[in-house]
Structure formats: C-alpha cells, structure tokens
Design an enzyme around this catalytic site. Structure first.
Site, mmCIF file in Angstrom:
data_model
loop_
_atom_site.group_PDB
_atom_site.id
_atom_site.type_symbol
_atom_site.label_atom_id
_atom_site.label_comp_id
_atom_site.label_asym_id
_atom_site.label_seq_id
_atom_site.Cartn_x
_atom_site.Cartn_y
_atom_site.Cartn_z
ATOM 1 N N GLY A 184 52.980 -55.370 -8.519
ATOM 2 C CA GLY A 184 54.486 -55.048 -9.404
ATOM 3 C C GLY A 184 55.337 -54.344 -8.674
ATOM 4 N N ILE A 186 57.792 -56.689 -4.783
ATOM 5 C CA ILE A 186 58.775 -57.683 -4.879
ATOM 6 C C ILE A 186 57.821 -58.788 -5.013
ATOM 7 C CG2 ILE A 186 60.052 -59.326 -4.048
ATOM 8 C CD1 ILE A 186 61.757 -56.213 -2.810
ATOM 9 N N VAL A 240 43.027 -50.773 -10.756
ATOM 10 C CA VAL A 240 41.959 -52.193 -10.901
ATOM 11 C C VAL A 240 40.599 -51.610 -10.744
ATOM 12 C CG1 VAL A 240 41.537 -54.380 -10.173
ATOM 13 C CG2 VAL A 240 43.623 -53.828 -10.270
ATOM 14 N N HIS A 447 88.864 -63.264 -11.248
ATOM 15 C CA HIS A 447 88.486 -62.855 -12.549
ATOM 16 C C HIS A 447 88.836 -64.420 -13.318
ATOM 17 C CE1 HIS A 447 88.524 -61.792 -16.483
ATOM 18 N NE2 HIS A 447 89.349 -62.558 -17.282
HETATM 19 P P1 NAD Z 1 55.440 -54.161 -1.961
HETATM 20 O O1 NAD Z 1 54.904 -53.210 -0.968
HETATM 21 O O2 NAD Z 1 56.674 -54.398 -2.111
HETATM 22 O O3 NAD Z 1 55.007 -54.336 -3.291
HETATM 23 C C1 NAD Z 1 53.323 -53.785 -3.361
HETATM 24 C C2 NAD Z 1 53.218 -52.915 -4.811
HETATM 25 O O4 NAD Z 1 51.607 -53.009 -5.047
HETATM 26 C C3 NAD Z 1 54.060 -51.527 -4.680
HETATM 27 O O5 NAD Z 1 54.666 -51.816 -5.744
HETATM 28 C C4 NAD Z 1 52.176 -50.580 -5.146
HETATM 29 O O6 NAD Z 1 52.365 -49.579 -5.276
HETATM 30 C C5 NAD Z 1 51.077 -52.153 -5.433
HETATM 31 N N1 NAD Z 1 49.913 -51.267 -5.035
HETATM 32 C C6 NAD Z 1 49.436 -51.395 -3.584
HETATM 33 N N2 NAD Z 1 48.212 -51.124 -3.813
HETATM 34 C C7 NAD Z 1 47.820 -51.453 -5.169
HETATM 35 C C8 NAD Z 1 46.204 -51.479 -5.707
HETATM 36 N N3 NAD Z 1 45.918 -51.301 -5.392
HETATM 37 N N4 NAD Z 1 46.431 -51.427 -8.032
HETATM 38 C C9 NAD Z 1 47.707 -51.941 -7.827
HETATM 39 N N5 NAD Z 1 48.671 -51.789 -7.326
HETATM 40 C C10 NAD Z 1 49.105 -51.508 -6.112
HETATM 41 O O7 NAD Z 1 54.519 -55.496 -1.250
HETATM 42 P P2 NAD Z 1 54.743 -56.753 -1.592
HETATM 43 O O8 NAD Z 1 54.956 -57.037 -3.113
HETATM 44 O O9 NAD Z 1 53.318 -57.059 -1.000
HETATM 45 O O10 NAD Z 1 55.716 -57.052 -0.292
HETATM 46 C C11 NAD Z 1 55.487 -57.327 1.255
HETATM 47 C C12 NAD Z 1 56.780 -57.455 1.833
HETATM 48 O O11 NAD Z 1 57.153 -58.534 1.908
HETATM 49 C C13 NAD Z 1 57.245 -56.401 0.860
HETATM 50 O O12 NAD Z 1 57.652 -54.967 2.745
HETATM 51 C C14 NAD Z 1 58.621 -57.024 1.153
HETATM 52 O O13 NAD Z 1 59.701 -56.409 1.581
HETATM 53 C C15 NAD Z 1 58.427 -58.037 1.563
HETATM 54 N N6 NAD Z 1 58.730 -59.313 0.247
HETATM 55 C C16 NAD Z 1 60.354 -58.674 0.514
HETATM 56 C C17 NAD Z 1 60.699 -60.405 -0.332
HETATM 57 C C18 NAD Z 1 62.147 -59.968 -0.422
HETATM 58 O O14 NAD Z 1 63.048 -59.039 0.383
HETATM 59 N N7 NAD Z 1 62.804 -60.571 -1.657
HETATM 60 C C19 NAD Z 1 60.305 -61.204 -1.174
HETATM 61 C C20 NAD Z 1 58.549 -61.102 -0.537
HETATM 62 C C21 NAD Z 1 58.052 -60.255 0.113
#
Ligand code: NAD
Ligand code: FAD
Length: 469
Positions: A184, A186, A240, A447
């Site tokens: 969950g 980004i 999972v 505004h």
């Molecule tokens: P993330 O690190 O943001 O989120 C991964 C999530 O998965 C975390 O909440 C973590 O706790 C959870 N997680 C990890 N292992 C898990 C498991 N086995 N089971 C369930 N949950 C688990 O990584 P992401 O969303 O894959 O994104 C990767 C990178 O890409 C990030 O560093 C982000 O900065 C970048 N990104 C940025 C944007 C943006 O700026 N809008 C958009 C997409 C990606």
C-alpha cells in the site's frame, strides 16, 4: 586509446537523472556519450513510471468525477472504455511525444546516444552490448552512473503474466474483474486508483499498519476513507502467505488478524513493494566503484563515488527514489565535472502521491517532529471551510503547516485533497526561502482558490483568521 569511441563524459542510463546530466554537461561545452539499453530515452519515469501513470490517473479522474456529478444533478451513462485507444493515447500522445522530444534534444546538443547494455570494463572504459550482440567500447575521462532501479519481486511468487509489476499494470492488457495490490505504497495506491476507476474490484494488502507509511496519518485518513468506500478491501497489518497461479486465477492466502481466512482468487496481482537499485548490474567492480549489499552506490555532496572521476545520481544513490531528486543531482554532477563549485544541498524534497485525493508533504512531518522531540507549532486548515473546495464538491481535504516554535518559520507542510501536489509548491518555496507564518498570511492569495488554504493555515497559527469562505 583502444576504445571504439572516446569522450570526455559518459552517462550510463537515460532516465531523468541521465538525460539531465548529459544535457547539462553538453550545454557546458562537454563532449558526452549517453548509454541506454532501450530504444527510447527517458528511463523509468517517462516510459513506465511518472508520466504514463499520470496519464491513466487523469482518465481515472475524469471517470470518477463523471460518476460523482450525479449527486448534483448531472448524470452520465456507464463509461464506454476502449482500452486500445486509451493505450494508444498514453503511448503515442503522451509518452512518445516526450521521449521523441528527448531524442531531438540530444541531437541538437550533439550528445551521442549509444544503444545497448553498458558495463564498466575498467575505470576508464564502458563496453556497450547491443541487442544483436555487437559490442561498442567507450573510453571516458568522467562517468556519471544513472542506471536507476527496478521493481522488487515478491519472494517466492510464481512466474505468471497475471502477476505484474508497475510496468505490467501500466501496459493495461485488460481490466481484471478482481485485482489484488500487494503493497500500500505510492505505486500500489496510484495504480489501484486507475483500475478502480476502470471497473476492477481492487483489494490492497499492506503489511504495515497504515497506507503510505512515510506520511502523517491525518493526511492519509481522507484518502483511506475514500478508498475504503470505492475499493473491495484494504487489508492492513496483513501478510501474504502464499501465491499460487492456477487456471481459474491467482490464489492468494493471507496471515493477520483482519485477514480473510480462506484463500482468495484474483484475476491479476500487482506487486508494488518497493524498488531496488541497479548497482549490481553495471560492472561497477571493474571500475573500482563501491556498491553496497542492496545495490546502492554511496556518493558525497558533489555526487562523487569513491572513485574521484566517477559520479552517481538518481535512484541508484538512495532514497527518496524520485525523478525531481534525480534531475537536481544530475545538474550538480555535470556542473562539478565542468569545474563549478556546487553541491547538492536541497533543504527539502517534496513527495506527492497522485491518488484521489492527492497526498503531498514536504520537510518535517508531525511524526518526525514527535520522534525527534522538535519544538514545533502546527496549524491545519480543514477544506470543509474552503469555498473553493466546497464548490468542486471535494471538501475532505486539509492543509497543514508545521512551524519552528521559536522562529515561526515554516519547516514542513502536508496537504491532502484535490491538486495537493500542485498546491504544495508554495510551501516548498516557503521553506527554501525561510518564510514564516506572517509572510504566508500577509501574502494575498486569489479567492476562491485552493491555494488560499495555505494562507488560511498561516492565519490560523497567527490567530488572525476571520470566518472566510
Ligand atoms: P514504496 O516503498 O513506496 O511502498 C511499498 C509498500 O509496500 C510499503 O508500504 C511497504 O510497507 C509495503 N510492503 C513491502 N513489502 C510488503 C509485503 N511483502 N507485503 C505487503 N506489503 C509490503 O514502494 P512502491 O510503491 O513500490 O514505489 C517504489 C518507488 O517509486 C518509491 O520509492 C517511490 O518514491 C517511487 N514512486 C514515486 C511516485 C510518486 O512520486 N508519485 C509514484 C510511484 C513510485
Ligand atoms: P531511471 O529512470 O530508472 O533510468 C535508468 C535508465 O538506465 C533506464 O532507462 C535503464 O534502462 C537504464 N539502464 C540501467 N542499467 C543500464 C545499463 N547497464 N546499460 C544501459 N542502460 C541501463 N517519481 C516521481 O518523482 N514522481 C512520480 O510521479 C513517479 N511515479 C512513478 C511511477 C511508477 C510506476 C514508477 C515505477 C516510478 C515512479 N517514480 C516517480 C519514480 C521515478 O520514475 C524514478 O525516481 C526516476 O525514474 C529515477 O530516475 P533515474 O534517472 O535515477 O533512473
């Protein structure tokens, strides 16, 4: 020397880090070779990241807004979605225009692009292997490593095309009836938002106890509330346990207090559990560049690795893995090589989740402030009191400013709501410029705009706010 091409600077990887470094160096009069394995420039961000995801999120927003206008008396029919056309628009009109533009800009600047997989063979040479096996060697005086990152795989998950990473999800092969998002963060929530709007029943499983763990909880609450309404389920503090690919779907079993007891069957699964750097795939050892166990390359404030003539930037040097961090680091690396006395000293780097509503934050968070016992004051302005938010039927947002208690300067900000990502820029500038609550409160904001909520939050803190919608 004994290389096919000799150049002053070689840049490995053409993402936001790589192309920015190459272009800046060329503009400073340097001779540059840019190496990219794929046929288009732009890296993850332009091809399979920031840009295509935002295109699909735009489509998602149009669909959900049309659905929701029925509450104020205007109803549209069920959307008629032509996936082929949506894919073509994303690929040609959005991604293709940008990557094509990059190729042109490279040409204009005289940057030589060499296509293929690059690996260091010595501290002054990279060998580039093209798809047909042909090897081109490039000798260099300086190198900038901008090889980026890739999606982390779910350990033990079977190989099956229905189990996708973000690239698979962006390819939009179909609209699965039931989609499980693992992670969950980004990526998971942005892509979940897209598939929800297109008609999938989306479930999210996150092993931490909240979505987007890096942001303050008060900013996540409105997002989570909306997702709980729209999505099939959000399973927090849930693991999972097992993934099986069967003919009738992907069978997933879960562990945790709130987890479904029985294995669930999904049409597709998106794995979005983070990204890992590509540091182990570039022959760094042949150049003497130190790479840590996870694949990150350590650099100093001038983006220099342990080898003085080799630099590294972007996702490969560490968190946050964001395009706008990569581009700023890129300019520093190019300028340092050109002899400028500069350092990467951004005081803050903004983060934005382009979900619906968007969540954006920068600088000190409330969570940080508590953990580090910082002396802060905060002011949070609820969008329920914003005329503009009400008039766009999206009053669930909030704008929060965090101030240094002594100086009253803004040191952090968080916004949740429509367009939060755009609104945050003012707070980022306020922090960089050392603005205080007075500066923001006395600045006349138009505004009715959502940007007023920043002014109102500052006035709340100053005690000068009047009832003003
Ligand atoms: P993330 O690190 O943001 O989120 C991964 C999530 O998965 C975390 O909440 C973590 O706790 C959870 N997680 C990890 N292992 C898990 C498991 N086995 N089971 C369930 N949950 C688990 O990584 P992401 O969303 O894959 O994104 C990767 C990178 O890409 C990030 O560093 C982000 O900065 C970048 N990104 C940025 C944007 C943006 O700026 N809008 C958009 C997409 C990606
Ligand atoms: P990359 O963009 O990863 O580029 C590296 C390039 O190097 C690639 O093109 C790769 O093919 C090439 N390469 C690697 N190794 C070699 C080799 N040995 N030889 C030749 N070429 C090689 N960030 C944001 O700021 N905002 C967002 O909205 C956002 N959305 C995202 C959405 C998704 C789905 C994903 C996956 C990421 C998103 N990101 C976002 C993160 C952003 O894409 C990265 O932070 C950014 O692309 C990093 O840039 P980079 O230059 O370090 O590397």
């Amino acid at each position: 020397g004994d290389s096919d091409i000799n150049t002053e600077i070689v840049v490995l990887g053409s993402g936001p880090g790589g192309y920015t470094a190459a272009f800046r160096a060329a503009d400073l009069g340097k001779q540059v070779v840019l190496i990219e394995r794929y046929s288009t420039l732009g890296g993850v961000c332009l091809n399979v990241g920031c840009i295509p995801s935002k295109a699909l999120l735009h489509t998602a927003k149009v669909i959900t807004e049309a659905e929701e206008t029925s509450h104020h008396g205007v109803s549209f029919g069920k959307p008629d979605i032509n996936l082929e056309q949506l894919r073509t628009w994303k690929a040609n009109d959005v991604v293709g225009k940008l990557t094509g533009g990059l190729a042109q800009m490279a040409k204009q600047r005289g940057v030589t692009v060499v296509q293929g997989v690059g690996k260091f063979t010595s501290p002054h040479q990279v060998a580039v292997t093209a798809a047909d096996g042909k090897v081109t060697t490039v000798g260099f005086q300086h190198a900038i490593i901008a090889a980026g990152s890739q999606a982390t795989k779910f350990p033990g998950a079977p190989e099956d095309e229905r189990i996708m990473d973000s690239t698979g999800a962006l390819a939009l092969a179909d609209v699965p009836k039931r989609l499980l998002v693992i992670g969950g963060g980004i990526i998971g929530l942005e892509m979940g938002t897209v598939y929800d709007a297109l008609g999938s029943k989306v479930s999210v499983v996150e092993f931490m106890d909240g979505l987007i763990p890096g942001a303050d909880r008060d900013l996540i609450r409105p997002l989570q509330k909306r997702m709980e309404k729209r999505f099939e389920s959000i399973m927090l503090s849930t693991k999972v346990a097992k993934i099986d690919a069967k003919k009738d779907g992907i069978h997933v079993s879960f562990e945790g207090e709130n987890a479904p007891k029985e294995a669930q069957v999904y049409d597709r699964v998106l794995v979005s559990i983070g990204r890992r750097p590509n540091g182990k795939n570039i022959g760094a050892e042949n150049a003497g560049v130190a790479v840590d166990d996870r694949g990150f390359i350590a650099v100093d404030k001038q983006m220099r690795t342990n080898v003085p003539h080799i630099f590294a930037i972007g996702d490969i040097v560490g968190q946050p893995m964001l395009a706008h961090k990569a581009t700023h680091e890129a300019k520093v690396a190019a300028e340092v090589i050109a002899g400028h006395k500069v350092e990467f000293i951004a005081s803050v780097i903004p983060s934005v989740a382009y979900t619906d509503p968007e969540v954006a934050w920068v600088g000190v968070t409330e969570t940080d402030a508590k953990a580090q016992s910082l002396q802060i004051e905060k002011a949070s302005f609820p969008w329920a009191a914003s005329g503009r938010a009400l008039s766009i039927a999206r009053s669930e947002g909030a704008t929060k400013l965090i101030f240094d208690k002594e100086t009253h300067r803004v040191i952090g900000a968080g916004i949740v709501g429509v367009n939060a990502g755009e609104l945050l820029a003012e707070a980022v500038l306020a922090i960089e410029m050392g603005a205080d609550a007075h500066d923001l409160g006395l600045t006349i904001h138009a505004h009715p705009t959502l940007s007023e909520t920043i002014c109102f939050a500052a006035e709340l803190k100053e005690g000068t706010i009047t009832d003003m919608l």
